[in-house]
Design a protein around this motif. Structure first.
Motif, PDB file in Angstrom:
ATOM      1  N   ILE A   2       1.448  -1.593   0.042  1.00  0.00           N
ATOM      2  CA  ILE A   2       0.380  -0.288   0.187  1.00  0.00           C
ATOM      3  C   ILE A   2       0.714   1.297  -0.113  1.00  0.00           C
ATOM      4  O   ILE A   2       2.042   1.347   1.166  1.00  0.00           O
ATOM      5  CB  ILE A   2      -0.310   0.299   1.340  1.00  0.00           C
ATOM      6  CG1 ILE A   2      -2.096  -1.081   0.985  1.00  0.00           C
ATOM      7  CG2 ILE A   2      -2.074   1.638   1.221  1.00  0.00           C
ATOM      8  CD1 ILE A   2      -3.295  -1.549   1.914  1.00  0.00           C
ATOM      9  N   ARG A   3       0.800   2.477  -1.064  1.00  0.00           N
ATOM     10  CA  ARG A   3       1.276   3.696  -1.640  1.00  0.00           C
ATOM     11  C   ARG A   3       0.555   4.416   0.145  1.00  0.00           C
ATOM     12  O   ARG A   3      -0.770   4.335  -0.463  1.00  0.00           O
ATOM     13  CB  ARG A   3       1.917   3.748  -2.517  1.00  0.00           C
ATOM     14  CG  ARG A   3       2.451   5.021  -2.653  1.00  0.00           C
ATOM     15  CD  ARG A   3       3.881   5.231  -3.173  1.00  0.00           C
ATOM     16  NE  ARG A   3       4.116   4.091  -3.846  1.00  0.00           N
ATOM     17  CZ  ARG A   3       5.331   3.405  -3.874  1.00  0.00           C
ATOM     18  NH1 ARG A   3       5.597   4.818  -3.268  1.00  0.00           N
ATOM     19  NH2 ARG A   3       5.728   2.849  -4.503  1.00  0.00           N
ATOM     20  N   HIS A   4       1.334   5.111   0.691  1.00  0.00           N
ATOM     21  CA  HIS A   4       0.353   6.037   1.406  1.00  0.00           C
ATOM     22  C   HIS A   4       0.964   7.426   1.100  1.00  0.00           C
ATOM     23  O   HIS A   4       2.337   7.822   1.437  1.00  0.00           O
ATOM     24  CB  HIS A   4       0.814   6.105   2.732  1.00  0.00           C
ATOM     25  CG  HIS A   4       0.064   6.752   3.917  1.00  0.00           C
ATOM     26  ND1 HIS A   4      -1.196   7.279   3.955  1.00  0.00           N
ATOM     27  CD2 HIS A   4       0.975   7.732   5.093  1.00  0.00           C
ATOM     28  CE1 HIS A   4      -1.297   7.944   4.955  1.00  0.00           C
ATOM     29  NE2 HIS A   4      -0.129   8.650   5.903  1.00  0.00           N
ATOM     30  N   ILE A   5      -0.129   8.521   0.134  1.00  0.00           N
ATOM     31  CA  ILE A   5       0.416   9.914   0.114  1.00  0.00           C
ATOM     32  C   ILE A   5      -0.005  10.681   1.336  1.00  0.00           C
ATOM     33  O   ILE A   5      -1.766  10.833   1.169  1.00  0.00           O
ATOM     34  CB  ILE A   5      -0.019   9.795  -1.059  1.00  0.00           C
ATOM     35  CG1 ILE A   5       0.636   8.446  -2.192  1.00  0.00           C
ATOM     36  CG2 ILE A   5       0.941  11.008  -1.487  1.00  0.00           C
ATOM     37  CD1 ILE A   5       0.177   8.403  -3.620  1.00  0.00           C
ATOM     38  N   VAL A   6       0.446  11.668   1.458  1.00  0.00           N
ATOM     39  CA  VAL A   6      -0.508  12.970   2.193  1.00  0.00           C
ATOM     40  C   VAL A   6       0.594  13.990   1.623  1.00  0.00           C
ATOM     41  O   VAL A   6       1.617  14.280   1.887  1.00  0.00           O
ATOM     42  CB  VAL A   6       0.148  12.874   3.576  1.00  0.00           C
ATOM     43  CG1 VAL A   6      -0.593  13.558   4.290  1.00  0.00           C
ATOM     44  CG2 VAL A   6      -0.108  10.945   4.493  1.00  0.00           C
ATOM     45  N   LEU A   7      -0.711  14.733   2.018  1.00  0.00           N
ATOM     46  CA  LEU A   7       0.144  16.149   1.258  1.00  0.00           C
ATOM     47  C   LEU A   7      -0.792  17.299   1.661  1.00  0.00           C
ATOM     48  O   LEU A   7      -1.908  17.668   2.630  1.00  0.00           O
ATOM     49  CB  LEU A   7      -0.368  16.674  -0.400  1.00  0.00           C
ATOM     50  CG  LEU A   7      -0.818  15.698  -1.207  1.00  0.00           C
ATOM     51  CD1 LEU A   7      -1.986  16.008  -2.508  1.00  0.00           C
ATOM     52  CD2 LEU A   7       0.702  16.032  -1.990  1.00  0.00           C
ATOM     53  N   PHE A   8       0.609  18.216   2.501  1.00  0.00           N
ATOM     54  CA  PHE A   8       0.029  18.912   3.854  1.00  0.00           C
ATOM     55  C   PHE A   8       0.122  20.508   2.946  1.00  0.00           C
ATOM     56  O   PHE A   8       0.466  20.824   2.135  1.00  0.00           O
ATOM     57  CB  PHE A   8       1.528  19.285   4.725  1.00  0.00           C
ATOM     58  CG  PHE A   8       1.439  18.162   5.011  1.00  0.00           C
ATOM     59  CD1 PHE A   8       0.587  17.678   6.536  1.00  0.00           C
ATOM     60  CD2 PHE A   8       1.919  16.713   4.394  1.00  0.00           C
ATOM     61  CE1 PHE A   8       0.519  16.839   7.325  1.00  0.00           C
ATOM     62  CE2 PHE A   8       2.022  15.650   5.993  1.00  0.00           C
ATOM     63  CZ  PHE A   8       1.829  15.900   6.633  1.00  0.00           C
ATOM     64  N   VAL A  96      -3.239   0.949  -3.623  1.00  0.00           N
ATOM     65  CA  VAL A  96      -2.623   0.021  -3.521  1.00  0.00           C
ATOM     66  C   VAL A  96      -1.887  -0.695  -4.734  1.00  0.00           C
ATOM     67  O   VAL A  96      -2.043  -0.236  -5.616  1.00  0.00           O
ATOM     68  CB  VAL A  96      -3.999  -1.479  -3.519  1.00  0.00           C
ATOM     69  CG1 VAL A  96      -3.495  -2.663  -4.285  1.00  0.00           C
ATOM     70  CG2 VAL A  96      -4.963  -1.649  -2.314  1.00  0.00           C
ATOM     71  N   GLU A  97      -0.952  -0.562  -4.110  1.00  0.00           N
ATOM     72  CA  GLU A  97       0.260  -0.653  -5.683  1.00  0.00           C
ATOM     73  C   GLU A  97      -0.773  -2.300  -6.471  1.00  0.00           C
ATOM     74  O   GLU A  97      -0.585  -3.273  -6.040  1.00  0.00           O
ATOM     75  CB  GLU A  97       1.480  -1.449  -4.811  1.00  0.00           C
ATOM     76  CG  GLU A  97       2.684  -0.201  -4.102  1.00  0.00           C
ATOM     77  CD  GLU A  97       2.802   0.780  -5.518  1.00  0.00           C
ATOM     78  OE1 GLU A  97       3.225   0.785  -6.111  1.00  0.00           O
ATOM     79  OE2 GLU A  97       2.476   1.860  -4.601  1.00  0.00           O
ATOM     80  N   ARG A  98      -0.803  -1.651  -7.882  1.00  0.00           N
ATOM     81  CA  ARG A  98      -1.156  -2.573  -9.097  1.00  0.00           C
ATOM     82  C   ARG A  98       0.783  -4.489  -9.379  1.00  0.00           C
ATOM     83  O   ARG A  98      -0.569  -5.261  -9.524  1.00  0.00           O
ATOM     84  CB  ARG A  98      -0.319  -2.172 -10.416  1.00  0.00           C
ATOM     85  CG  ARG A  98      -2.183  -1.136 -10.721  1.00  0.00           C
ATOM     86  CD  ARG A  98      -2.283  -0.735 -11.529  1.00  0.00           C
ATOM     87  NE  ARG A  98      -0.690  -0.390 -12.372  1.00  0.00           N
ATOM     88  CZ  ARG A  98      -0.674   0.856 -13.205  1.00  0.00           C
ATOM     89  NH1 ARG A  98      -1.279   1.269 -13.410  1.00  0.00           N
ATOM     90  NH2 ARG A  98       0.370   0.459 -14.075  1.00  0.00           N
ATOM     91  N   ASP A  99       0.996  -4.139  -8.419  1.00  0.00           N
ATOM     92  CA  ASP A  99       2.284  -5.212  -9.256  1.00  0.00           C
ATOM     93  C   ASP A  99       3.295  -5.762  -7.985  1.00  0.00           C
ATOM     94  O   ASP A  99       4.641  -4.299  -7.368  1.00  0.00           O
ATOM     95  CB  ASP A  99       2.532  -4.454 -10.218  1.00  0.00           C
ATOM     96  CG  ASP A  99       3.710  -5.757 -10.979  1.00  0.00           C
ATOM     97  OD1 ASP A  99       4.192  -6.978  -9.896  1.00  0.00           O
ATOM     98  OD2 ASP A  99       3.805  -6.236 -12.721  1.00  0.00           O
ATOM     99  N   ALA A 100       3.347  -5.365  -6.914  1.00  0.00           N
ATOM    100  CA  ALA A 100       3.996  -6.157  -5.714  1.00  0.00           C
ATOM    101  C   ALA A 100       5.947  -6.724  -6.401  1.00  0.00           C
ATOM    102  O   ALA A 100       6.721  -5.932  -6.364  1.00  0.00           O
ATOM    103  CB  ALA A 100       3.458  -6.950  -4.812  1.00  0.00           C
ATOM    104  N   THR A 101       5.706  -7.293  -7.071  1.00  0.00           N
ATOM    105  CA  THR A 101       7.400  -7.826  -8.025  1.00  0.00           C
ATOM    106  C   THR A 101       8.120  -6.308  -8.413  1.00  0.00           C
ATOM    107  O   THR A 101       8.378  -6.007  -7.906  1.00  0.00           O
ATOM    108  CB  THR A 101       6.719  -8.172  -9.228  1.00  0.00           C
ATOM    109  OG1 THR A 101       6.410  -9.617  -8.644  1.00  0.00           O
ATOM    110  CG2 THR A 101       8.484  -9.264  -9.503  1.00  0.00           C
TER     111      THR A 101
END
Length: 111
Positions: A2-8, A96-101
């Motif tokens: 999972i990529r977690h992105i936060v913009l402040f 969710v990342e599409r391709d874990a590889t």
């Protein structure tokens, strides 16, 4: 993964020269060292001055939703959030990342 992105975005009346800003930025950068569930961590200030631009970003990568929950509740992360709450509002995206590889190869290349 999972990529977690936060913009402040700094609140009205808060500028990069505010003495709380470098403290918040330093804490944000340290989150990656302090929270073991983070597989990848990036924190940086935006240089764009466009009206729609946000001021600061953090991008993390965790293994799964359980790791995301542990990251969210980690005491160091909570301390950093408290400082950011005083000076900014933010938006988040957890994707969710599409391709874990591909992600695994990116992580290996950074080591």
């Amino acid at each position: 993964m999972i990529r977690h992105i936060v913009l402040f975005k700094f609140k009205d009346g808060v500028s990069p020269e505010d003495p709380r800003v470098p403290v918040a930025e330093s804490l944000a950068r340290r989150v990656g060292d302090e929270v073991p569930d983070l597989r990848y961590w990036y924190a940086g200030r935006n240089f764009s001055d466009r009206p729609v631009a946000y001021d600061f970003v953090v991008i993390g990568l965790v293994e799964d939703e359980a790791a995301l929950d542990r990251y969210m509740t980690h005491p160091f992360h909570q301390d950093a959030i408290a400082v950011w709450r005083e000076i900014s509002d933010w938006v988040i995206a957890d994707v969710v990342e599409r391709d874990a590889t591909v992600v695994a190869h990116e992580l290996a290349a950074r080591r």
